[in-house]
Each structure stands twice: as C-alpha cells, then as structure tokens.
Design an enzyme around this catalytic site. Structure first.
Site, PDB file in Angstrom:
ATOM      1  N   TYR A 134     -16.261 -26.255  33.786  1.00 51.67           N
ATOM      2  CA  TYR A 134     -16.350 -26.285  35.403  1.00 51.67           C
ATOM      3  C   TYR A 134     -16.687 -27.683  35.724  1.00 51.67           C
ATOM      4  O   TYR A 134     -17.841 -27.870  35.895  1.00 51.67           O
ATOM      5  CB  TYR A 134     -16.890 -25.100  35.822  1.00 51.67           C
ATOM      6  CG  TYR A 134     -16.809 -24.919  37.362  1.00 51.67           C
ATOM      7  CD1 TYR A 134     -15.421 -25.205  37.980  1.00 51.67           C
ATOM      8  CD2 TYR A 134     -17.891 -24.979  38.203  1.00 51.67           C
ATOM      9  CE1 TYR A 134     -15.323 -25.280  39.221  1.00 51.67           C
ATOM     10  CE2 TYR A 134     -17.774 -24.630  39.501  1.00 51.67           C
ATOM     11  CZ  TYR A 134     -16.484 -24.974  40.112  1.00 51.67           C
ATOM     12  OH  TYR A 134     -16.266 -25.082  41.607  1.00 51.67           O
ATOM     13  N   ASP A 184     -11.445 -25.423  34.325  1.00 53.93           N
ATOM     14  CA  ASP A 184     -11.179 -25.966  35.770  1.00 53.93           C
ATOM     15  C   ASP A 184     -11.702 -27.648  35.804  1.00 53.93           C
ATOM     16  O   ASP A 184     -12.872 -27.788  35.938  1.00 53.93           O
ATOM     17  CB  ASP A 184     -11.836 -25.093  36.828  1.00 53.93           C
ATOM     18  CG  ASP A 184     -11.483 -25.650  38.197  1.00 53.93           C
ATOM     19  OD1 ASP A 184     -10.880 -26.532  38.295  1.00 53.93           O
ATOM     20  OD2 ASP A 184     -11.970 -25.067  39.128  1.00 53.93           O
ATOM     21  N   HIS A 287      -7.714 -18.699  41.382  1.00 50.18           N
ATOM     22  CA  HIS A 287      -7.127 -19.444  40.134  1.00 50.18           C
ATOM     23  C   HIS A 287      -6.365 -18.350  39.379  1.00 50.18           C
ATOM     24  O   HIS A 287      -6.804 -16.962  39.293  1.00 50.18           O
ATOM     25  CB  HIS A 287      -8.346 -19.793  39.134  1.00 50.18           C
ATOM     26  CG  HIS A 287      -8.850 -21.083  39.797  1.00 50.18           C
ATOM     27  ND1 HIS A 287      -8.852 -22.405  39.420  1.00 50.18           N
ATOM     28  CD2 HIS A 287      -9.835 -21.185  40.628  1.00 50.18           C
ATOM     29  CE1 HIS A 287      -9.516 -23.267  40.048  1.00 50.18           C
ATOM     30  NE2 HIS A 287     -10.095 -22.537  40.895  1.00 50.18           N
TER      31      HIS A 287
END
Length: 300
Positions: A134, A184, A287
């Site tokens: 992330y 991500d 997402h």
C-alpha cells in the site's frame, strides 16, 4: 499446484468490506493467495472468521484505523519479511499471534516501518514470493498549496521502494523463486490507466515524476505489468472509482492496483479478471479485486 490464482484487493477497511460481501466474493473466487491492503483494523477488533479458510499473515501497523496489509494463503508461508520485523499470523479459525520475522533494512523506508505498508511471503506450495503493497497517496505539489510534505514523503517511499523491489526480486531468483508484488501503487502509469487523463495531469497519482518512477521499475528485464501484458491495447481495466458523484456509473476510474511480476512469472500468466461489481450498491470497496491465474507448469 499447477495453477496459482493470486488476487489483490484494497478493501478500504476490512470490517466494512466484509459487511458488503467480500468474504462471499473470495470464497467463490477460490484463490490460492490473496493480498489485502488498507485492512484498517486493530488486531483485537478483527471480526471472527475475517479471513475464511486461509492462513493469514498480517502487518497491521501502528496507526489506528489506517493502512495495514495482509497475505492470505492456503498453507503457512515458509518465510515472511516486513519493514517492522513483526507480523500477526493465524490459522483458519485460530487466534492471532504476534511473531518476530525478518526485518527489511532500507534507509528511505525506515520512517514507514510501523505504518503497515509492505509485507512479503514465500509461498510454501509454489516457487513464488508474493508481496502486498500500500503505497502512500502523496499530494499534487506544487499544484496544491500546502502539500509539499506529503509529496516529498511519497517521493522518499518510492525511491526506497525501487531499491527494495530490485533486491527482493534478485534474492528470490537466487533462491529459485519468482517474484510478484501486488497491491495499491497509487499511481496510474499511462493514459490508458485512467479515464480522465487530460484533467488529471496535475493530480497526485498521475504526476509526470510519479509516472516516470513507475516506468523505471517495470521492463522486460525487471518487473512486468501483468494485466497490461495480457491486455495491451485496452483502456483500463480500471480498479478504483471515487465514491462520489457518478464516477462508478460512468466508469470514470483509475487503474492503480497492479500485479508486477518477474518476467518469467509474467509469461506464465494465462488469464486475469478485474472484478468490477455490477452496480454501485454491490461495491465492496472503492477498489475492486484484481485476480490473475499463473500457470506454474510453465516455470518447470
């Protein structure tokens, strides 16, 4: 195992995603390994059976209600590394236990060590190292007033992370393993990767320096963007849409959730599914999951 089905999903809060049906999705998908980002839950507050029939390796971080990455696997991984040197692990239906693991030493990433942003595991049932990422969102400095600190923080993370990717990929190869980092990245690499690219050229996530950085970590001898490799001509498929307005209905999204794999593993990818929900009401997160099947027999 002949085929590795690997998924990644920024759940934007595991408890909310579970209420919206994430467990049903992953049960039906029957993935061998699932990487999660933005778990955003203290270990003590995790719902019972949050991770189904998988073994979970979780780097929750120390920022309450923020970040947190995990990798779910069919069997416990053989090796785990994090920036902090600690994780929580649990078997299906078992209690979470904190464990000391190998700590990744990286000067630029040291300030992020307790934020729950990166975790990598060596699978026990496949010759693959899987990492869950992330990456910080950053900011649009100098186009956004007062945003320099967030901008520079993201730049520092990316600088250190590029070195980490090279080291992890090479070490995995030396051990006879392929490497894939999923999650991500908070960067849309090219114009194909967001719907409204013209109006976002001064937005965080599509700044020229962010796109250049992404270009520096991918390539035929480094890491391969697997979904783009399988679908080279299409716009998207997008994986993030704002909750606001008509972004989801109009498919005005960004592709910021990736599988970046070592070249040999990327060539073994046989299909992908970016699992955009059928309607706004069915969304599990802002997402959607991105799932890729890898033919492990191609690695023999």
């Amino acid at each position: 195992m002949e085929t590795l089905r690997l998924g990644t999903h920024n759940v934007n809060g595991i408890r909310a995603a579970l209420r919206r049906g994430a467990a049903r999705f992953w049960d039906a998908t029957d993935a061998d390994a699932v990487a999660l980002q933005e778990v955003r839950c203290r270990v003590a507050d995790l719902p019972e059976d949050a991770f189904g029939d998988h073994h979970v390796t979780l780097e929750a971080g120390q920022l309450a209600g923020r970040n947190g990455v995990a990798v779910l696997t069919r069997v416990p991984p053989t090796r785990v590394r994090t920036l902090s040197g600690t994780v929580h692990r649990a078997a299906p239906d078992g209690p979470m236990a904190e464990e000391s693991v190998e700590r990744i030493v990286n000067r630029d990433l040291a300030p992020f060590a307790h934020e729950g942003r990166y975790l990598e595991v060596d699978l026990a049932d496949a010759p693959v190292r899987v990492a869950s990422l992330y990456l910080p969102k950053g900011a649009a400095w100098p186009h956004e007033e007062g945003s320099r600190d967030k901008y520079e923080r993201k730049m520092r993370f990316m600088r250190g992370f590029a070195r980490l990717l090279t080291a992890s990929r090479r070490e995995a190869a030396a051990l006879g393993r392929e490497f894939v980092v999923v999650g991500d990245f908070n960067v849309a690499h090219t114009r194909q990767d967001l719907r409204n690219w013209r109006s976002n050229q001064k937005s965080e996530g599509f700044l020229p320096e962010e796109r250049d950085w992404f270009g520096s970590i991918v390539g035929p001898r480094r890491l391969v963007d697997v979904v783009r490799h399988l679908e080279p001509e299409s716009d998207g498929p997008y994986s993030w849409w704002s909750w606001r307005g008509q972004a989801f209905a109009n498919d005005s999204g960004w592709r910021i959730d990736y599988h970046l794999a070592s070249p040999r593993l990327a060539r073994a990818a046989i299909r992908h599914h970016t699992a955009r929900e059928a309607s706004y009401e069915e969304r599990m997160s802002d997402h959607c999951p991105v799932v890729v099947d890898y033919d492990l027999t191609a690695l023999a």
